[in-house]
Scaffold this motif. Structure first.
Motif, PDB file in Angstrom:
ATOM      1  N   UNK A 320      19.483  22.895  36.059  1.00 24.83           N
ATOM      2  CA  UNK A 320      20.094  23.790  37.051  1.00 24.83           C
ATOM      3  C   UNK A 320      19.945  23.282  38.488  1.00 24.83           C
ATOM      4  N   UNK A 321      18.775  22.787  38.839  1.00 21.29           N
ATOM      5  CA  UNK A 321      18.604  22.314  40.209  1.00 21.29           C
ATOM      6  C   UNK A 321      19.386  21.010  40.435  1.00 21.29           C
ATOM      7  N   UNK A 322      19.396  20.119  39.450  1.00 19.11           N
ATOM      8  CA  UNK A 322      20.184  18.891  39.579  1.00 19.11           C
ATOM      9  C   UNK A 322      21.667  19.222  39.690  1.00 19.11           C
ATOM     10  N   UNK A 323      22.130  20.191  38.907  1.00 21.19           N
ATOM     11  CA  UNK A 323      23.536  20.597  38.969  1.00 21.19           C
ATOM     12  C   UNK A 323      23.845  21.334  40.265  1.00 21.19           C
ATOM     13  N   UNK A 329      27.247  19.981  47.151  1.00 23.10           N
ATOM     14  CA  UNK A 329      28.073  18.901  47.711  1.00 23.10           C
ATOM     15  C   UNK A 329      29.557  19.235  47.636  1.00 23.10           C
ATOM     16  N   UNK A 330      29.973  19.863  46.543  1.00 19.45           N
ATOM     17  CA  UNK A 330      31.387  20.235  46.390  1.00 19.45           C
ATOM     18  C   UNK A 330      31.781  21.274  47.423  1.00 19.45           C
ATOM     19  N   UNK A 451      17.276  22.377  49.728  1.00 23.45           N
ATOM     20  CA  UNK A 451      17.339  20.923  49.577  1.00 23.45           C
ATOM     21  C   UNK A 451      16.716  20.584  48.224  1.00 23.45           C
ATOM     22  N   UNK A 452      17.554  20.556  47.202  1.00 22.44           N
ATOM     23  CA  UNK A 452      17.049  20.334  45.849  1.00 22.44           C
ATOM     24  C   UNK A 452      16.651  18.896  45.584  1.00 22.44           C
ATOM     25  N   UNK A 457      17.415  14.764  41.295  1.00 24.03           N
ATOM     26  CA  UNK A 457      18.621  14.131  41.823  1.00 24.03           C
ATOM     27  C   UNK A 457      19.804  14.545  40.974  1.00 24.03           C
ATOM     28  N   UNK A 458      20.991  14.521  41.579  1.00 24.84           N
ATOM     29  CA  UNK A 458      22.212  14.837  40.840  1.00 24.84           C
ATOM     30  C   UNK A 458      22.472  13.764  39.799  1.00 24.84           C
TER      31      UNK A 458
END
Length: 726
Positions: A320-323, A329-330, A451-452, A457-458
């Motif tokens: 969830x945090x990576x997503x 960003x989108x 700030x995940x 990381x994504x």
């Protein structure tokens, strides 16, 4: 007046309806208090559908709990209410959860409700959800007069007040303390109750043997609040137009329903000035693209999103945090700074202590035109795979527009440490996001940009996301006898528990077999030879104690040990040494059972073990003595089970002594007789052996009768005492 709503039944909603009265209940202290009040007022029927319904949860705290005539814990409250009114029918439907949530759920929930409530309470577990999905709708319908819906369950780690104090004694559940927790529910009355009742009936009737009884619906053409409306809750919305949107996965008897997904996209397309969102998760890229698109179409549109900060475990962080990094960003792509902000709410007090508010709510406001309060996260699973239900209000009157504004401003004020009446001016400013983020007071709750990247990381390919936040079932569809394909469901809790039990027993059996095959001295002849070497030495007693201790830990039969000790040390010292060794072994394995019980075996055993435990506690020393006199289970197993129970070590040892001492004397006669037959076979030694066996058998039969007579007298005395009190 405002423009026509966007509700389209069959596309972005299930039902377009109306609420005579509705009020948001912010944070669980307010919801649980209201739920307690409405349950106490129920006269005909209570239906609860949830992700969880934990019987241990207290609905009231502090003075309210002390002053309430009704029980506070929901399990006790439901039982009390059902006993008070046998005509009241209560239906409890809880998700039969997956293995991933075992540590967050009441282990034997169904058995608890079945064993501790009257027959007018029915409980079932829903195991029909496709593999990977969950039953995520949260609905309570009372007397078909009021309905509670939203993001809240009666579950662990939910209760908190709106102050979200760093130190809050009430935030202490059955498995320990937890941090600040934020959620939103709503209570409503009017025509919409009929539709929520229909949804709850459908959920129940599709999996239960006995359908829910229909009780009719009250007249809604009245200005009076319904009888089950909770005390102390003032209506906010009146005569409000609203819609009910659902997510239902494709199952054996259902087609795919994605009304929530379409509703949210349509609502975002209506925004002009300000979107406010608070949600547990933000991973659905389709939602992010819709927000970004609308912000480009409307240069005056600003967006604030409130979510959680610190992830709970690896799966949440990576799924969830990576997503959420991608989601953020989108949304921000090609948008001017200061127009959109993804945030979390936290506090640092004057002593420097830090706390992060866990946001579990699912709320969205679109200007002052629409308010969504539901169960759906902004995640893939909530749009396609889980069962969800959202309630969407339309600000069709100026009064209801003001209510939408108040709810939004009230929530923002809580998260930023401000007063509610300050928020509207900030939102009406030219740069509302900047105005909200600036000027927040120290030592209160403040919003901070997320700030995940601090945690992860994504990632384009994320195995955690595919498991925790899937769009489709994790298992393939399989055909039935008619050739129809259906998704594999999550394994039932009972299946998981039985499988775990089989695995544990297999491991124990394998370990014992391994030990017996690899330890050459673990047989009767070698043990007897080992004991004989110590006879007549100072090490006789320590040797016996060591043999009993090791034998008990390895589940070696105590009868074999006792006969061997009696045969070697005679009819006097043999029983004396034997009882000392048996007490040492019993006490050691009892303490081992106590450790295992504290580590979770008591919880694993469920209400059936609790019932045995209760009987053992009531019978006490006599109960232990009776068990010791009867060869009903292996010696070491009885010790472990007693350790898991609530009986004390002293009671257990005294009962063990009283139950085993006569047997040890009998075994001493038998064991010594066997040894004498080998040494000096004669009619006399054979007679001793036969006499010893008869005495042993007589002790067992006599102890049975004595235990039964004692228990009968105890029950008779109890009944006489109760009659005197009456």
């Amino acid at each position: 007046m405002t423009k026509q709503n966007i509700f389209e039944p069959g596309k972005n909603c299930w039902q377009e309806t109306q609420a005579c009265y509705s009020t948001p209940l912010i944070d669980c202290a307010n919801y649980y208090r209201a739920l307690h009040s409405s349950i106490c007022k129920a006269e005909k029927q209570i239906i609860i559908v949830g992700w969880d319904i934990d019987s241990r949860i207290r609905l009231l705290h502090g003075e309210e709990e002390e002053q309430s005539e009704a029980p506070s814990r929901i399990g006790d409250l439901i039982r009390w209410k059902a006993e008070q009114n046998p005509d009241l029918k209560i239906y409890l439907l809880r998700w039969d959860s997956s293995f991933a949530f075992f540590d967050q759920r009441e282990m034997w929930a169904l058995e608890v409700w079945q064993d501790k409530t009257p027959e007018n309470v029915q409980a079932i577990l829903d195991d029909s959800i496709p593999m990977g999905g969950s039953q995520h709708q949260k609905i309570v319908v009372i007397d078909n007069e009021v309905v509670f819906s939203g993001g809240m369950d009666v579950a662990l780690h939910r209760w908190d007040t709106r102050e979200h104090k760093i130190d809050e004694p009430g935030r202490n559940g059955p498995d320990g303390e937890y941090g600040p927790f934020h959620d939103v529910q709503i209570v409503s009355s009017g025509p919409l109750v009929k539709h929520f009742a229909e949804l709850a009936h459908w959920r129940w009737n599709r999996i239960a043997d006995n359908p829910i009884e229909s009780i009719g619906f009250p007249d809604t053409d009245t200005d009076d609040l319904p009888g089950c409306w909770p005390d102390g809750v003032k209506p906010c919305f009146t005569n409000a137009d609203c819609a009910i949107a659902r997510t239902i996965p494709e199952m054996e008897d259902t087609e795919l329903v994605q009304e929530v997904r379409h509703m949210l996209i349509n609502l975002i397309g209506q925004a002009e000035k300000f979107i406010y969102i608070e949600n547990q998760f933000a991973t659905r890229e389709e939602i992010a693209y819709a927000i970004n698109k609308r912000m480009k179409e409307c240069p005056d549109l600003h967006v604030v999103i409130v979510s959680s900060y610190d992830p709970k475990g690896l799966f949440e962080s990576e799924a969830y945090w990576a997503s959420r990094i991608t989601f953020k960003n989108i949304i921000e792509k090609d948008i001017d700074d200061g127009r959109v902000m993804m945030t979390y709410s936290s506090i640092r007090d004057q002593q420097g202590r830090m706390a992060y508010k866990r946001v579990h709510s699912k709320v969205m406001t679109i200007d002052n035109q629409y308010l969504v309060i539901g169960s759906s996260n902004l995640s893939n699973r909530s749009m396609t795979l889980d069962t969800e239900v959202d309630l969407v209000f339309h600000g069709s009157t100026e009064e209801n527009q003001r209510c939408i504004e108040f709810v939004r401003n009230d929530l923002l004020a809580e998260h930023t440490g401000r007063e509610t009446d300050q928020m509207q001016d900030l939102i009406n400013s030219d740069a509302p996001v900047t105005a909200i983020m600036e000027g927040q007071l120290a030592h209160g709750y403040v919003l901070t940009e997320i700030d995940d990247s601090e945690f992860t990381t994504a990632s384009e390919t994320n195995v955690f996301r595919s498991i925790s936040d899937p769009e489709e079932p994790l298992g393939p569809a399989i055909p039935d006898f008619h050739g129809k394909f259906s998704a594999i469901t999550n394994p039932r809790r009972r299946t998981i528990m039985i499988s775990l039990g089989v695995i544990i027993l297999a491991l124990i059996a394998g370990a014992l077999i391994l030990i017996s095959n690899t330890v050459p001295w673990l047989d009767g002849d070698r043990i007897q030879a080992f004991l004989e070497e110590s006879r007549g030495t100072y090490f006789a007693l320590p040797t016996v104690l060591l043999v009993y201790l090791v034998g008990g830990l390895l589940f070696f039969p105590v009868t074999v040990l006792s006969l061997a000790v009696a045969a070697i040390f005679g009819p006097i010292w043999g029983p004396l040494y034997g009882i000392m060794g048996a007490l040492l072994s019993a006490g050691t394995t009892f303490l081992l059972g106590k450790l295992l019980g504290n580590a979770g075996l008591r919880k694993l055993g469920g209400p059936k073990v609790e019932a045995v435990d209760e009987k053992l506690k009531k019978s006490g020393i006599i109960g232990v003595a009776a068990i010791r006199m009867l060869p009903v289970a292996p010696f070491s197993l009885v010790n472990l089970v007693a350790g898991i129970s609530s009986i004390t070590l002293v009671q257990f040892l005294i009962g063990t002594f009283l139950g085993m001492a006569p047997q040890m004397v009998a075994k001493g006669l038998v064991g010594d007789s066997i040894m004498q037959i080998f040494r000096n076979p004669s009619a006399e030694t054979v007679t001793y052996l036969v006499g010893g066996l008869v005495f042993w058998l007589a002790m067992i039969i006599g102890s049975q009768k004595a235990a039964k007579m004692y228990q009968a007298k105890k029950e008779e005395a109890k009944e006489e005492s109760e009659e005197c009190i009456a």
